[in-house]
Enzyme design. Sequence first.
Site, PDB file in Angstrom:
ATOM      1  N   HIS A 288      36.820  48.606  53.885  1.00  0.00           N
ATOM      2  CA  HIS A 288      37.197  47.284  53.335  1.00  0.00           C
ATOM      3  C   HIS A 288      37.700  47.477  51.911  1.00  0.00           C
ATOM      4  O   HIS A 288      36.919  47.690  50.989  1.00  0.00           O
ATOM      5  CB  HIS A 288      35.983  46.339  53.333  1.00  0.00           C
ATOM      6  CG  HIS A 288      36.295  44.955  52.846  1.00  0.00           C
ATOM      7  ND1 HIS A 288      35.879  43.834  53.500  1.00  0.00           N
ATOM      8  CD2 HIS A 288      36.984  44.504  51.759  1.00  0.00           C
ATOM      9  CE1 HIS A 288      36.290  42.750  52.858  1.00  0.00           C
ATOM     10  NE2 HIS A 288      36.959  43.134  51.790  1.00  0.00           N
TER      11      HIS A 288
ATOM     12  N   HIS B  15      40.892  46.138  48.912  1.00  0.00           N
ATOM     13  CA  HIS B  15      42.070  45.359  48.515  1.00  0.00           C
ATOM     14  C   HIS B  15      42.962  46.273  47.688  1.00  0.00           C
ATOM     15  O   HIS B  15      42.573  46.670  46.586  1.00  0.00           O
ATOM     16  CB  HIS B  15      41.660  44.135  47.694  1.00  0.00           C
ATOM     17  CG  HIS B  15      40.759  43.209  48.451  1.00  0.00           C
ATOM     18  ND1 HIS B  15      41.221  42.142  49.171  1.00  0.00           N
ATOM     19  CD2 HIS B  15      39.419  43.223  48.635  1.00  0.00           C
ATOM     20  CE1 HIS B  15      40.206  41.528  49.760  1.00  0.00           C
ATOM     21  NE2 HIS B  15      39.096  42.165  49.449  1.00  0.00           N
TER      22      HIS B  15
ATOM     23  N   ASN C 185      44.982  39.863  52.325  1.00  0.00           N
ATOM     24  CA  ASN C 185      45.077  38.612  51.550  1.00  0.00           C
ATOM     25  C   ASN C 185      46.064  38.725  50.395  1.00  0.00           C
ATOM     26  O   ASN C 185      45.743  38.473  49.239  1.00  0.00           O
ATOM     27  CB  ASN C 185      43.695  38.149  51.061  1.00  0.00           C
ATOM     28  CG  ASN C 185      43.022  39.111  50.107  1.00  0.00           C
ATOM     29  OD1 ASN C 185      43.259  40.319  50.167  1.00  0.00           O
ATOM     30  ND2 ASN C 185      42.189  38.595  49.218  1.00  0.00           N
TER      31      ASN C 185
ATOM     32  N   LYS D  34      41.375  39.768  60.231  1.00  0.00           N
ATOM     33  CA  LYS D  34      40.421  39.287  59.224  1.00  0.00           C
ATOM     34  C   LYS D  34      40.329  37.771  59.267  1.00  0.00           C
ATOM     35  O   LYS D  34      41.349  37.076  59.197  1.00  0.00           O
ATOM     36  CB  LYS D  34      40.879  39.747  57.833  1.00  0.00           C
ATOM     37  CG  LYS D  34      39.984  39.287  56.683  1.00  0.00           C
ATOM     38  CD  LYS D  34      38.650  40.031  56.662  1.00  0.00           C
ATOM     39  CE  LYS D  34      37.699  39.449  55.625  1.00  0.00           C
ATOM     40  NZ  LYS D  34      37.886  39.986  54.290  1.00  0.00           N
TER      41      LYS D  34
ATOM     42  N   HIS E 248      34.801  37.398  56.666  1.00  0.00           N
ATOM     43  CA  HIS E 248      34.219  37.031  55.377  1.00  0.00           C
ATOM     44  C   HIS E 248      33.189  35.954  55.685  1.00  0.00           C
ATOM     45  O   HIS E 248      33.547  34.801  55.938  1.00  0.00           O
ATOM     46  CB  HIS E 248      35.292  36.508  54.407  1.00  0.00           C
ATOM     47  CG  HIS E 248      34.744  36.212  53.046  1.00  0.00           C
ATOM     48  ND1 HIS E 248      35.092  36.919  51.917  1.00  0.00           N
ATOM     49  CD2 HIS E 248      33.819  35.313  52.637  1.00  0.00           C
ATOM     50  CE1 HIS E 248      34.421  36.449  50.871  1.00  0.00           C
ATOM     51  NE2 HIS E 248      33.633  35.470  51.285  1.00  0.00           N
TER      52      HIS E 248
ATOM     53  N   HIS F 186      30.960  42.985  53.753  1.00  0.00           N
ATOM     54  CA  HIS F 186      30.241  42.901  52.477  1.00  0.00           C
ATOM     55  C   HIS F 186      28.999  42.011  52.538  1.00  0.00           C
ATOM     56  O   HIS F 186      28.935  40.983  51.854  1.00  0.00           O
ATOM     57  CB  HIS F 186      31.167  42.468  51.335  1.00  0.00           C
ATOM     58  CG  HIS F 186      32.152  41.358  51.664  1.00  0.00           C
ATOM     59  ND1 HIS F 186      31.766  40.157  52.198  1.00  0.00           N
ATOM     60  CD2 HIS F 186      33.502  41.292  51.520  1.00  0.00           C
ATOM     61  CE1 HIS F 186      32.836  39.398  52.367  1.00  0.00           C
ATOM     62  NE2 HIS F 186      33.893  40.070  51.969  1.00  0.00           N
TER      63      HIS F 186
ATOM     64  N   ASP G  50      35.017  46.848  49.233  1.00  0.00           N
ATOM     65  CA  ASP G  50      35.550  45.555  48.781  1.00  0.00           C
ATOM     66  C   ASP G  50      36.065  45.654  47.342  1.00  0.00           C
ATOM     67  O   ASP G  50      35.984  44.699  46.570  1.00  0.00           O
ATOM     68  CB  ASP G  50      34.513  44.428  48.907  1.00  0.00           C
ATOM     69  CG  ASP G  50      35.154  43.046  48.759  1.00  0.00           C
ATOM     70  OD1 ASP G  50      36.383  42.934  48.902  1.00  0.00           O
ATOM     71  OD2 ASP G  50      34.414  42.084  48.481  1.00  0.00           O
TER      72      ASP G  50
ATOM     73  N   HIS H 112      41.529  42.679  39.721  1.00  0.00           N
ATOM     74  CA  HIS H 112      42.267  41.564  39.104  1.00  0.00           C
ATOM     75  C   HIS H 112      42.487  41.940  37.646  1.00  0.00           C
ATOM     76  O   HIS H 112      41.565  42.456  36.999  1.00  0.00           O
ATOM     77  CB  HIS H 112      41.445  40.276  39.125  1.00  0.00           C
ATOM     78  CG  HIS H 112      41.234  39.689  40.481  1.00  0.00           C
ATOM     79  ND1 HIS H 112      42.166  38.902  41.118  1.00  0.00           N
ATOM     80  CD2 HIS H 112      40.196  39.782  41.343  1.00  0.00           C
ATOM     81  CE1 HIS H 112      41.705  38.520  42.302  1.00  0.00           C
ATOM     82  NE2 HIS H 112      40.511  39.044  42.472  1.00  0.00           N
TER      83      HIS H 112
ATOM     84  N   ALA I 261      37.449  35.885  41.497  1.00  0.00           N
ATOM     85  CA  ALA I 261      36.378  36.674  42.108  1.00  0.00           C
ATOM     86  C   ALA I 261      36.919  38.042  42.501  1.00  0.00           C
ATOM     87  O   ALA I 261      38.012  38.142  43.046  1.00  0.00           O
ATOM     88  CB  ALA I 261      35.844  35.960  43.341  1.00  0.00           C
TER      89      ALA I 261
HETATM   90  C1  NCD Z   1      38.502  39.473  47.029  1.00  0.00           C
HETATM   91  C2  NCD Z   1      39.867  39.502  46.349  1.00  0.00           C
HETATM   92  O1  NCD Z   1      39.919  39.445  45.129  1.00  0.00           O
HETATM   93  O2  NCD Z   1      40.873  39.625  47.058  1.00  0.00           O
HETATM   94  N1  NCD Z   1      37.527  39.040  46.085  1.00  0.00           N
HETATM   95  C3  NCD Z   1      36.198  39.275  46.125  1.00  0.00           C
HETATM   96  O3  NCD Z   1      35.481  38.736  45.290  1.00  0.00           O
HETATM   97  N2  NCD Z   1      35.676  40.077  47.036  1.00  0.00           N
HETATM   98  C4  NCD Z   1      38.566  38.615  48.226  1.00  0.00           C
HETATM   99  C5  NCD Z   1      37.363  38.789  49.112  1.00  0.00           C
HETATM  100  O4  NCD Z   1      37.192  39.821  49.749  1.00  0.00           O
HETATM  101  O5  NCD Z   1      36.555  37.864  49.155  1.00  0.00           O
HETATM  102 ZN    ZN Z   2      37.279  41.738  50.297  1.00  0.00          ZN
END
Ligand code: NCD
Ligand code: ZN
Length: 341
Positions: free
Chosen positions: A15, A17, A43, A101, A138, A176, A249, A253, A265
Amino acid sequence: MSRDKITIRRPDDWHVHLRDGTLMSAVLPYTARVFARAIVMPNLSPPVATPALARAYRARILAALPAGTDFTPLMTAYLTDATAPDEIARGFADGSWVAAKLYPANVTTNATHGVTDVRKIDRVLSRMAEIGMPLLIHGEVADPAVDIFDREAVFLERELAPLMARLPALRIVLEHVTTRQAVEFVKDAGVNLAATITAHHLTINRNALFQDGLRPHMYCRPVAKREEDRLALRRAAISGNAKFFLGTDSAPHPVKDKECDCGCAGIFSATNALEIYATVFEEENALDKLEHFASLSGPRFYRMPVNSGTITLTRGEQFVPQEVATVRPFLAGERLPWRIA
Ligand code: NCD
Ligand code: ZN
């Protein structure tokens, strides 16, 4: 007995991003130097909701890899209320994606196009059950009336248990997990339910969000819970139970989007995720179980071969970088007792 070195089969991140564009180019090398494969979250904006978009995204990832890196991105489909069963099945059959997802609508970053009611996509999910395609969830309700720290536990009862009763053949990864309740739920369920656990949820509890002030870099979804929950996650991770495996996860950002009113988040752990997991396993006297969690149990659930290579961690102090391309890593500046050889 303390040891100075541990060699395991090369792990996978089930998992992550990776984002896109220049941010992807900056963060991808950290994942790709350690993990042989990764389940890449869909996403983006717009979401990766068609096989063509998934193939194009994979091509951009491969193009951004540093030369000589051996890394396979495993793509996922972003489910919406409008997702067509045939398109999901076609993308699975032609290798565009390996899983889909489910984000409940508005539950987290870029979840505005998520599913407004799981029952609306029952036809998609029943097709996935038929073809053996995993559903990645999720697991939080988006209901603002539910306390944010209860949203995972409520999801289990309100959504997940009924879904599993409707479609017992559907293979599901609860992503997660953050609560004792989720750990128990997954343990008690049949073989079709597994879960990923992040490095940060094994390391912090919700106090970290408020340590001497507000700490936006400790904020992610699902938000960290109580100490008793963290301890339950640790016991699950080190148990050797193949239902629990590694998914960072890692969710980068830019600092400006974290340190502001209404910060995003997401915790960016990719810089040192494996070393942090190793630290946790050592604290639990369970380094011998790290390979199960990081390298063996995930492939087993996904019905993929384990990786052939190995990776070695050695004892030796290392400091987490303060910043990577305007993103603050998890535990920035802190000392870790393990490093990758
Ligand atoms: C993730 C994101 O920033 O894409 N953020 C997070 O807090 N985990 C999205 C997600 O997996 O919820
Ligand atoms: Zn995630």
